[in-house]
Motif scaffolding. Structure first.
Motif, PDB file in Angstrom:
ATOM      1  N   LEU A  18       0.824  -1.209   0.000  1.00 24.28           N
ATOM      2  CA  LEU A  18       0.000   0.000   0.000  1.00 24.28           C
ATOM      3  C   LEU A  18       0.858   1.258   0.000  1.00 24.28           C
ATOM      4  CD1 LEU A  18      -2.716  -1.117   2.576  1.00 24.28           C
ATOM      5  CD2 LEU A  18      -3.064  -0.770   0.128  1.00 24.28           C
ATOM      6  N   THR A  19       1.950   1.229   0.758  1.00 26.02           N
ATOM      7  CA  THR A  19       2.866   2.370   0.784  1.00 26.02           C
ATOM      8  C   THR A  19       3.493   2.596  -0.588  1.00 26.02           C
ATOM      9  OG1 THR A  19       3.379   1.941   3.104  1.00 26.02           O
ATOM     10  CG2 THR A  19       4.916   3.334   1.897  1.00 26.02           C
ATOM     11  N   LEU A  20       3.895   1.517  -1.248  1.00 29.73           N
ATOM     12  CA  LEU A  20       4.457   1.623  -2.596  1.00 29.73           C
ATOM     13  C   LEU A  20       3.442   2.215  -3.557  1.00 29.73           C
ATOM     14  CD1 LEU A  20       6.697   1.060  -4.653  1.00 29.73           C
ATOM     15  CD2 LEU A  20       5.792  -1.275  -4.884  1.00 29.73           C
ATOM     16  N   ALA A  21       2.194   1.761  -3.473  1.00 30.83           N
ATOM     17  CA  ALA A  21       1.144   2.296  -4.338  1.00 30.83           C
ATOM     18  C   ALA A  21       0.932   3.786  -4.075  1.00 30.83           C
ATOM     19  CB  ALA A  21      -0.158   1.527  -4.121  1.00 30.83           C
ATOM     20  N   ALA A  22       0.978   4.186  -2.799  1.00 34.73           N
ATOM     21  CA  ALA A  22       0.816   5.597  -2.459  1.00 34.73           C
ATOM     22  C   ALA A  22       1.936   6.431  -3.068  1.00 34.73           C
ATOM     23  CB  ALA A  22       0.795   5.771  -0.937  1.00 34.73           C
ATOM     24  N   HIS A  23       3.181   5.953  -2.959  1.00 36.56           N
ATOM     25  CA  HIS A  23       4.309   6.670  -3.566  1.00 36.56           C
ATOM     26  C   HIS A  23       4.114   6.832  -5.064  1.00 36.56           C
ATOM     27  CE1 HIS A  23       6.459   6.782   0.116  1.00 36.56           C
ATOM     28  NE2 HIS A  23       6.840   5.513   0.140  1.00 36.56           N
ATOM     29  N   LEU A  69       3.617  15.989   0.685  1.00 39.28           N
ATOM     30  CA  LEU A  69       4.541  15.904   1.813  1.00 39.28           C
ATOM     31  C   LEU A  69       3.826  15.538   3.111  1.00 39.28           C
ATOM     32  CD1 LEU A  69       7.093  18.817   1.273  1.00 39.28           C
ATOM     33  CD2 LEU A  69       7.386  16.372   0.856  1.00 39.28           C
ATOM     34  N   ALA A  70       2.591  16.008   3.276  1.00 39.34           N
ATOM     35  CA  ALA A  70       1.831  15.620   4.468  1.00 39.34           C
ATOM     36  C   ALA A  70       1.572  14.120   4.479  1.00 39.34           C
ATOM     37  CB  ALA A  70       0.507  16.392   4.516  1.00 39.34           C
ATOM     38  N   GLY A  71       1.228  13.573   3.308  1.00 40.58           N
ATOM     39  CA  GLY A  71       1.032  12.130   3.214  1.00 40.58           C
ATOM     40  C   GLY A  71       2.321  11.360   3.443  1.00 40.58           C
ATOM     41  N   GLU A  72       3.420  11.855   2.883  1.00 42.23           N
ATOM     42  CA  GLU A  72       4.711  11.209   3.083  1.00 42.23           C
ATOM     43  C   GLU A  72       5.118  11.253   4.561  1.00 42.23           C
ATOM     44  OE1 GLU A  72       6.672   9.561   1.011  1.00 42.23           O
ATOM     45  OE2 GLU A  72       5.309   9.815  -0.688  1.00 42.23           O
ATOM     46  N   ALA A  73       4.794  12.351   5.236  1.00 39.38           N
ATOM     47  CA  ALA A  73       5.116  12.463   6.658  1.00 39.38           C
ATOM     48  C   ALA A  73       4.336  11.445   7.479  1.00 39.38           C
ATOM     49  CB  ALA A  73       4.796  13.887   7.150  1.00 39.38           C
ATOM     50  N   MET A  74       3.075  11.243   7.122  1.00 37.05           N
ATOM     51  CA  MET A  74       2.265  10.246   7.829  1.00 37.05           C
ATOM     52  C   MET A  74       2.826   8.848   7.628  1.00 37.05           C
ATOM     53  SD  MET A  74      -1.499  11.788   6.905  1.00 37.05           S
ATOM     54  CE  MET A  74      -2.382  10.352   7.533  1.00 37.05           C
ATOM     55  N   ILE A 164      -3.529  11.611  15.625  1.00 39.56           N
ATOM     56  CA  ILE A 164      -3.637  10.699  14.480  1.00 39.56           C
ATOM     57  C   ILE A 164      -4.909  10.972  13.691  1.00 39.56           C
ATOM     58  CG2 ILE A 164      -3.920   8.289  13.802  1.00 39.56           C
ATOM     59  CD1 ILE A 164      -2.178   7.534  16.213  1.00 39.56           C
ATOM     60  N   CYS A 165      -6.030  11.056  14.398  1.00 43.49           N
ATOM     61  CA  CYS A 165      -7.308  11.307  13.714  1.00 43.49           C
ATOM     62  C   CYS A 165      -7.305  12.675  13.035  1.00 43.49           C
ATOM     63  CB  CYS A 165      -8.460  11.222  14.713  1.00 43.49           C
ATOM     64  SG  CYS A 165      -8.764   9.557  15.342  1.00 43.49           S
ATOM     65  N   GLY A 166      -6.724  13.666  13.697  1.00 43.85           N
ATOM     66  CA  GLY A 166      -6.649  14.997  13.106  1.00 43.85           C
ATOM     67  C   GLY A 166      -5.812  15.012  11.841  1.00 43.85           C
ATOM     68  N   GLY A 167      -4.694  14.294  11.868  1.00 39.42           N
ATOM     69  CA  GLY A 167      -3.839  14.236  10.680  1.00 39.42           C
ATOM     70  C   GLY A 167      -4.537  13.593   9.500  1.00 39.42           C
ATOM     71  N   ARG A 168      -5.255  12.503   9.757  1.00 36.61           N
ATOM     72  CA  ARG A 168      -5.973  11.827   8.678  1.00 36.61           C
ATOM     73  C   ARG A 168      -7.092  12.704   8.134  1.00 36.61           C
ATOM     74  NH1 ARG A 168      -7.098   5.815  10.960  1.00 36.61           N
ATOM     75  NH2 ARG A 168      -7.999   5.558   8.877  1.00 36.61           N
ATOM     76  N   ALA A 169      -7.804  13.395   9.032  1.00 39.73           N
ATOM     77  CA  ALA A 169      -8.877  14.285   8.595  1.00 39.73           C
ATOM     78  C   ALA A 169      -8.324  15.440   7.765  1.00 39.73           C
ATOM     79  CB  ALA A 169      -9.641  14.821   9.805  1.00 39.73           C
ATOM     80  N   ASP A 215      -3.764   6.653   3.589  1.00 45.44           N
ATOM     81  CA  ASP A 215      -4.591   6.356   4.752  1.00 45.44           C
ATOM     82  C   ASP A 215      -4.638   4.858   5.030  1.00 45.44           C
ATOM     83  OD1 ASP A 215      -6.235   7.216   6.858  1.00 45.44           O
ATOM     84  OD2 ASP A 215      -8.040   6.744   5.727  1.00 45.44           O
ATOM     85  N   LEU A 216      -4.768   4.066   3.992  1.00 45.93           N
ATOM     86  CA  LEU A 216      -4.807   2.615   4.178  1.00 45.93           C
ATOM     87  C   LEU A 216      -3.480   2.083   4.703  1.00 45.93           C
ATOM     88  CD1 LEU A 216      -6.747   1.488   0.973  1.00 45.93           C
ATOM     89  CD2 LEU A 216      -7.587   1.465   3.326  1.00 45.93           C
ATOM     90  N   SER A 217      -2.369   2.575   4.159  1.00 45.65           N
ATOM     91  CA  SER A 217      -1.059   2.092   4.593  1.00 45.65           C
ATOM     92  C   SER A 217      -0.778   2.456   6.041  1.00 45.65           C
ATOM     93  CB  SER A 217       0.044   2.625   3.687  1.00 45.65           C
ATOM     94  OG  SER A 217       0.180   4.034   3.831  1.00 45.65           O
TER      95      SER A 217
END
Length: 224
Positions: A18-23, A69-74, A164-169, A215-217
């Motif tokens: 999933l992380t690879l797919a996100a990248h 970058l926000a997604g990469e940070a997560m 965690i919830c705030g970051g995803r939202a 989010d899934l990863s």
């Protein structure tokens, strides 16, 4: 290997995929956006006297900061195989860089509005975008104060679920702002069945898929 160990190994492999797919979707979105802005919209130049080039800095900086970058940070916090301090460091630095790019992107769109005499903050896109920016700043400040500087374990434990919830939202709010921004630009340019229209659609789809796979990863990595 017991059942627990087998499940952890399964989750680890799934999270890695999933992380690879996100990248891949994140990189694809950047490439498509650069093709759109450089080939169809005339380039990106914050200091230009050409208002269109100034505006182009807005979607590029905002996507690279608040979405990519926000997604990469997560993902870095959950998927980097390193010490916890290293994960926290990259998590914080990527978010700080995202915040700086966000400031530049917002400045670019206000500068563009001044150049073409357009009213500020009139659309749903601008409302969602500015709200996301303000909440992102608060999230970053609270995260720094609670997790990077010395604080009690009880405080960190109470803050962590909300962080965690705030970051995803906020990631989904940023994606929503990006997609409404693309739709707004699509409407202003009155595009229909053209190559540029299809390029914008695929860019938006790539942004959405990037967010979903991030989010899934991150969610699955919690069980590794």
């Amino acid at each position: 290997m017991d059942n627990y160990g087998y499940e952890r190994a399964t989750f680890r492999r799934s999270a890695s995929r999933l992380t690879l797919a996100a990248h891949l979707f994140g990189i694809l979105a950047i490439v498509l956006m650069l093709i759109w802005l450089l080939h169809y919209r005339g380039g990106i130049e914050y200091g230009s006297y050409n208002s269109d080039r100034v505006f182009n800095a807005h979607p590029f900086f905002m996507f690279c900061g608040f979405v990519f970058l926000a997604g990469e940070a997560m993902m870095a916090y959950k998927t980097i195989k390193s010490e916890h301090k290293v994960q926290k460091f990259f998590h914080g630095i990527l978010h700080l860089t995202a915040l700086c790019l966000g400031v530049a992107g917002i400045c670019a769109v206000f500068k563009y509005h001044d150049m073409v005499n357009v009213e500020d903050m009139y659309s749903l896109h601008s409302w969602i975008g500015l709200t996301t920016f303000v909440l992102f700043c608060l999230q970053w400040l609270l995260g720094v104060s609670a997790f990077l500087f010395p604080s009690s374990a009880i405080t960190r434990a109470k803050m962590l679920p909300w962080h965690i919830c705030g970051g995803r939202a906020l990631l989904y709010m940023a994606i929503c702002a990006a997609l409404t921004g693309l739709i707004e630009k699509f409407t202003f340019m009155k595009l229909a069945h053209q190559r540029e229209a299809r390029l914008i659609n695929f860019t938006g789809l790539s942004i959405l898929l990037f967010g979903i796979f991030v989010d899934l990863s991150v969610a699955l990595a919690r069980y590794v």
